[in-house]
Design an enzyme around this catalytic site. Structure first.
Site, PDB file in Angstrom:
ATOM      1  N   HIS A 271       6.051  -1.460   1.261  1.00  0.00           N
ATOM      2  CA  HIS A 271       5.464  -0.922   0.024  1.00  0.00           C
ATOM      3  C   HIS A 271       3.949  -0.865   0.211  1.00  0.00           C
ATOM      4  O   HIS A 271       3.358  -1.760   0.806  1.00  0.00           O
ATOM      5  CB  HIS A 271       5.793  -1.827  -1.173  1.00  0.00           C
ATOM      6  CG  HIS A 271       5.646  -1.125  -2.485  1.00  0.00           C
ATOM      7  ND1 HIS A 271       4.435  -0.969  -3.116  1.00  0.00           N
ATOM      8  CD2 HIS A 271       6.566  -0.510  -3.263  1.00  0.00           C
ATOM      9  CE1 HIS A 271       4.622  -0.307  -4.239  1.00  0.00           C
ATOM     10  NE2 HIS A 271       5.895  -0.005  -4.357  1.00  0.00           N
ATOM     11  N   ASP A 328      14.164  -0.257  -3.907  1.00  0.00           N
ATOM     12  CA  ASP A 328      15.306   0.574  -3.493  1.00  0.00           C
ATOM     13  C   ASP A 328      16.315  -0.161  -2.639  1.00  0.00           C
ATOM     14  O   ASP A 328      17.389   0.391  -2.358  1.00  0.00           O
ATOM     15  CB  ASP A 328      14.777   1.796  -2.732  1.00  0.00           C
ATOM     16  CG  ASP A 328      14.011   2.725  -3.660  1.00  0.00           C
ATOM     17  OD1 ASP A 328      12.857   3.072  -3.354  1.00  0.00           O
ATOM     18  OD2 ASP A 328      14.568   3.064  -4.728  1.00  0.00           O
TER      19      ASP A 328
HETATM   20  C1  SDX Z   1       9.176   3.504  -3.898  1.00  0.00           C
HETATM   21  O1  SDX Z   1       4.273   3.407  -4.768  1.00  0.00           O
HETATM   22  C2  SDX Z   1       5.237   2.946  -5.507  1.00  0.00           C
HETATM   23  O2  SDX Z   1       5.022   2.174  -6.424  1.00  0.00           O
HETATM   24  C3  SDX Z   1       6.629   3.469  -5.169  1.00  0.00           C
HETATM   25  C4  SDX Z   1       7.791   2.796  -5.889  1.00  0.00           C
HETATM   26  C5  SDX Z   1       7.785   3.105  -7.376  1.00  0.00           C
HETATM   27  O3  SDX Z   1       8.343   2.307  -8.150  1.00  0.00           O
HETATM   28  O4  SDX Z   1       7.312   4.203  -7.749  1.00  0.00           O
HETATM   29  O5  SDX Z   1       7.709   1.398  -5.710  1.00  0.00           O
HETATM   30  C6  SDX Z   1       9.149   3.288  -5.379  1.00  0.00           C
HETATM   31  O6  SDX Z   1       8.943   4.596  -3.462  1.00  0.00           O
HETATM   32  C7  SDX Z   1       9.452   2.337  -2.995  1.00  0.00           C
HETATM   33  C8  SDX Z   1       9.386   2.705  -1.481  1.00  0.00           C
HETATM   34  C9  SDX Z   1      10.701   3.357  -1.061  1.00  0.00           C
HETATM   35  N1  SDX Z   1      10.600   3.885   0.307  1.00  0.00           N
HETATM   36  C10 SDX Z   1      11.233   3.273   1.344  1.00  0.00           C
HETATM   37  O7  SDX Z   1      11.895   2.233   1.264  1.00  0.00           O
HETATM   38  C11 SDX Z   1      11.074   4.008   2.688  1.00  0.00           C
HETATM   39  C12 SDX Z   1      10.762   2.996   3.806  1.00  0.00           C
HETATM   40  N2  SDX Z   1       9.398   2.483   3.569  1.00  0.00           N
HETATM   41  C13 SDX Z   1       8.318   3.067   4.319  1.00  0.00           C
HETATM   42  O8  SDX Z   1       8.454   4.453   4.523  1.00  0.00           O
HETATM   43  C14 SDX Z   1       6.948   2.601   3.794  1.00  0.00           C
HETATM   44  O9  SDX Z   1       6.992   1.239   3.750  1.00  0.00           O
HETATM   45  C15 SDX Z   1       6.425   3.113   2.470  1.00  0.00           C
HETATM   46  C16 SDX Z   1       6.482   4.592   2.368  1.00  0.00           C
HETATM   47  C17 SDX Z   1       7.167   2.509   1.321  1.00  0.00           C
HETATM   48  C18 SDX Z   1       4.975   2.651   2.377  1.00  0.00           C
HETATM   49  O10 SDX Z   1       4.271   3.405   3.301  1.00  0.00           O
HETATM   50  P1  SDX Z   1       2.807   2.976   3.751  1.00  0.00           P
HETATM   51  O11 SDX Z   1       2.119   2.112   2.756  1.00  0.00           O
HETATM   52  O12 SDX Z   1       2.137   4.218   4.213  1.00  0.00           O
HETATM   53  O13 SDX Z   1       3.099   2.005   4.936  1.00  0.00           O
HETATM   54  P2  SDX Z   1       2.563   2.232   6.373  1.00  0.00           P
HETATM   55  O14 SDX Z   1       3.265   3.420   6.921  1.00  0.00           O
HETATM   56  O15 SDX Z   1       1.068   2.215   6.319  1.00  0.00           O
HETATM   57  O16 SDX Z   1       3.130   0.925   7.116  1.00  0.00           O
HETATM   58  C19 SDX Z   1       2.297  -0.008   7.724  1.00  0.00           C
HETATM   59  C20 SDX Z   1       3.032  -0.398   8.991  1.00  0.00           C
HETATM   60  C21 SDX Z   1       3.218   0.763   9.968  1.00  0.00           C
HETATM   61  O17 SDX Z   1       3.298   0.186  11.261  1.00  0.00           O
HETATM   62  P3  SDX Z   1       1.933   0.270  12.227  1.00  0.00           P
HETATM   63  O18 SDX Z   1       1.621   1.746  12.368  1.00  0.00           O
HETATM   64  O19 SDX Z   1       0.857  -0.502  11.453  1.00  0.00           O
HETATM   65  O20 SDX Z   1       2.365  -0.377  13.504  1.00  0.00           O
HETATM   66  O21 SDX Z   1       4.356  -0.847   8.697  1.00  0.00           O
HETATM   67  C22 SDX Z   1       5.303   0.041   9.285  1.00  0.00           C
HETATM   68  C23 SDX Z   1       4.562   1.307   9.642  1.00  0.00           C
HETATM   69  O22 SDX Z   1       5.181   1.947  10.754  1.00  0.00           O
HETATM   70  N3  SDX Z   1       6.331   0.276   8.298  1.00  0.00           N
HETATM   71  C24 SDX Z   1       7.626   0.313   8.554  1.00  0.00           C
HETATM   72  C25 SDX Z   1       8.252   0.513   7.304  1.00  0.00           C
HETATM   73  N4  SDX Z   1       7.325   0.599   6.361  1.00  0.00           N
HETATM   74  C26 SDX Z   1       6.142   0.480   6.962  1.00  0.00           C
HETATM   75  N5  SDX Z   1       8.318   0.188   9.698  1.00  0.00           N
HETATM   76  C27 SDX Z   1       9.667   0.271   9.602  1.00  0.00           C
HETATM   77  N6  SDX Z   1      10.339   0.446   8.437  1.00  0.00           N
HETATM   78  C28 SDX Z   1       9.667   0.580   7.288  1.00  0.00           C
HETATM   79  N7  SDX Z   1      10.328   0.747   6.159  1.00  0.00           N
END
Ligand code: SDX
Length: 393
Positions: A271, A328
């Site tokens: 998140h 989720d």
């Molecule tokens: C919702 O914003 C809100 O409030 C949203 C929400 C709401 O109520 O409206 O809470 C609802 O959308 C919840 C999120 C649902 N989405 C998912 O579950 C999809 C999986 N999650 C990721 O795609 C991600 O965590 C996000 C989209 C939720 C957040 O994206 P960010 O903040 O851009 O995170 P990031 O890509 O900067 O991650 C930082 C690091 C990265 O690794 P490095 O490049 O630093 O090595 O963490 C990794 C990312 O690759 N990472 C993940 C991951 N989430 C982040 N790696 C594997 N699996 C994941 N799920």
């Protein structure tokens, strides 16, 4: 670097906007609607009471609650001509596409000025949109399975009526158990708002141009649909089903996630704001347990979800990136147990989020100093270049 954007909220603050609706502390895992902790609301408030809190700023008293209940009932039916749109959608049309299109179309049947928030009309319009979003969702499901639409009953609350409109048939009304109705009510309360997330920011962006509530909320539905946002609740179930049907161990699946070349993400984890547990995930995990116990059913996907969560929390790749279950991760287990079809999971998120979107549309529209959102960027394109005739290109 990525393109930097700033939001100028009209208060002279750039980089972020001001709002009085929802408070989140990502480090402490705190979520409050109008100052009230989500834990209290999830357990003790109805979805509609929560909607009134978000939209009007206070929990309603008896008189306000009764008035809004009447408005919901009076406005639940769709205009007869609106129902013709269902005939135009293909049988396999995605329910989110239908929801977005139908919310936008609603404004063509609205009888009043739809761009003002003057008290009398706005309450009518807000109740109408909350009621009709439920009707559109249930009607799209009934249309998809070829059954007649079931109209809401006055003796049922919002969550109970949704289940009635989805699952009642002409010869028998569906009567949800108190546990099922409570679980759906809690699901909707937990999804009702979440500060400046992608879809709510979209609603605010559209509202800042002076667009009406229906256009803004319809845009929010489209933003929510993405797999990284509201679409994740469907993707989590698909991920758990994949683990179940392939027999891959959670550890082996996590290994694929950690191999960045796979492009596989752990859906339902991570998140942008919560750098600890999403408080909603804790509540939903407990609610899933209780619901399945009350229904005397088991779901292998819940067992797999627990194993995946345990393995991920013990794995430094996720711990070092502060990746925890989000809203989720467990929500789909509840929707499955209730019998909601998978392709409607994100629609359920949208139904829950509608009051929050309405509250944010109102907050932007009510602000006399609101300026149009106009994010800026860091330009990384070509330097000054000359135009060249095609024959010389
Ligand atoms: C919702 O914003 C809100 O409030 C949203 C929400 C709401 O109520 O409206 O809470 C609802 O959308 C919840 C999120 C649902 N989405 C998912 O579950 C999809 C999986 N999650 C990721 O795609 C991600 O965590 C996000 C989209 C939720 C957040 O994206 P960010 O903040 O851009 O995170 P990031 O890509 O900067 O991650 C930082 C690091 C990265 O690794 P490095 O490049 O630093 O090595 O963490 C990794 C990312 O690759 N990472 C993940 C991951 N989430 C982040 N790696 C594997 N699996 C994941 N799920």
């Amino acid at each position: 670097t990525t393109g930097l954007i700033t939001l100028d909220d009209g208060y002279g603050n750039t980089g972020s906007c001001q709002s009085a609706i929802t408070f989140i502390d990502g480090e402490k895992g705190i979520l409050r609607y109008r100052g009230i902790p989500i834990e209290d609301l999830a357990e003790r408030s109805s979805f509609i009471e929560t909607a009134e809190l978000l939209i009007f700023g206070e929990l309603p008293d008896e008189e306000e609650r009764t008035e809004f209940r009447h408005l919901l009932s009076e406005n639940a039916a769709l205009h007869r001509d609106m129902r013709k749109h269902f005939d135009g959608f293909p049988a396999d049309a995605h329910p989110m596409a239908i929801l977005s299109a139908m919310i936008n179309a609603l404004q063509t049947h609205e009888l009043h000025d739809i761009e003002t928030t003057d008290a009398a009309h706005f309450k009518y319009a807000a109740a109408g949109l909350i009621a009709k979003t439920r009707t559109i969702a249930a009607a799209s499901y009934k249309s998809h399975i070829g059954q007649p639409i079931a109209y809401p009953r006055y003796d049922l609350n919002y969550a109970e009526n949704f289940l009635h409109m989805m699952f009642s048939v002409p010869y028998r009304d569906y009567e949800p158990t108190p546990e099922v109705a409570h679980a759906l009510n809690m699901f909707l309360v937990l999804h009702a708002d979440h500060e400046q997330n992608c879809s709510t920011s979209t609603v605010r962006m559209v509202a800042s141009s002076g667009a009406n509530m229906y256009s803004s909320v319809s845009a929010g539905v489209n933003a929510l649909w993405g797999r990284l946002h509201g679409g994740a609740n469907m993707a989590v179930i698909e991920m758990l089903e994949h683990i179940r049907t392939t027999g891959i161990t959670p550890e082996a699946y996590l290994a694929r996630v950690k191999d960045r070349s796979s492009g596989v993400k752990l859906m339902g984890f991570g998140h942008r704001v919560y750098r600890n547990f999403d408080p909603r995930a804790r509540i939903l995990k407990d609610a899933a347990d209780k619901l399945l116990d009350a229904m005397h059913v088991t779901d292998p996907l819940l067992d797999i979800a627990r194993e995946v969560e345990q393995a991920a929390l013990a794995d430094d790749y996720f711990a070092s990136r502060r990746l925890y279950p989000n809203v989720d991760f467990y929500s789909g287990i509840i929707l499955r147990a209730i019998g909601i079809p998978l392709d409607m999971f994100t629609v359920m998120f949208a139904i829950g989020r509608t009051p929050g979107w309405i509250a944010h549309w109102k907050e932007v529209t009510d602000n006399p100093r609101q300026r149009i959102y106009r994010p800026r960027q860091v330009y990384v394109g070509n330097p000054l270049s000359q135009w060249v005739p095609r024959s010389e290109r």
